[in-house]
Design an enzyme around this catalytic site. Sequence first.
Site, short mmCIF file in Angstrom:
data_model
loop_
_atom_site.label_atom_id
_atom_site.label_comp_id
_atom_site.label_asym_id
_atom_site.label_seq_id
_atom_site.Cartn_x
_atom_site.Cartn_y
_atom_site.Cartn_z
N ILE A 18 0.58 -0.96 -0.32
CA ILE A 18 -0.14 -0.21 -0.33
C ILE A 18 1.02 1.33 -0.04
O ILE A 18 1.98 1.76 0.83
CB ILE A 18 -1.03 0.10 0.96
N TYR A 19 0.21 2.64 -0.72
CA TYR A 19 1.38 3.61 -1.35
C TYR A 19 0.99 4.39 -0.29
O TYR A 19 0.23 5.50 -0.14
CB TYR A 19 1.11 3.91 -2.32
N CYS A 20 1.38 4.24 1.40
CA CYS A 20 0.46 4.89 1.77
C CYS A 20 1.34 6.39 1.80
O CYS A 20 1.14 7.98 2.04
CB CYS A 20 1.15 4.64 3.60
N HIS A 21 2.45 6.91 1.41
CA HIS A 21 3.18 7.80 1.23
C HIS A 21 3.05 9.14 0.01
O HIS A 21 3.17 10.10 -0.06
CB HIS A 21 5.04 7.63 0.95
N ARG A 22 1.51 8.21 -0.65
CA ARG A 22 0.75 9.17 -1.42
C ARG A 22 -0.16 9.85 -1.09
O ARG A 22 -0.68 10.99 -1.22
CB ARG A 22 0.45 8.48 -2.93
#
Length: 97
Positions: A49-53
């Site tokens: 999961i791209y939490c940084h986006r």
Amino acid sequence: MKFNERVYLIVRKIPKGKVSTYKQIAEKLNCRAYRAVGNALNKNKDKNIYCHRVVKSNGEIGGFNRGRKEKIRLLKKEGVEAVNNKIDLKKFGYKIK
DNA sequence: CTAATGACCATTA
DNA sequence: ATAATGGCCATTA
């Protein structure tokens, strides 16, 4: 744990090089659970999961379990320029379906 | 059940 | 620009 799954589902949809805000995600879900969204992402450590986006509504970086610096690095790596720890949502903001 | 917490938001001073 | 305030919701103790 239905909430988290939905959050992840949305976050997963964010394309590379774009970002979204906690508020938008929340709005897409229930309408006002911005904080719950942040909490969900914080606990989750799934690399898929791209939490940084996900950033704040005002374009600031916000928090990150590995530190905001790392978050910025990841974003920059994808082509998102962070100026003064802030992101231009007009340019990189992803309109959620 | 209640109370506290947090990767938040908007307004006001 | 920063600081304080009140609100918001799910999760956790």
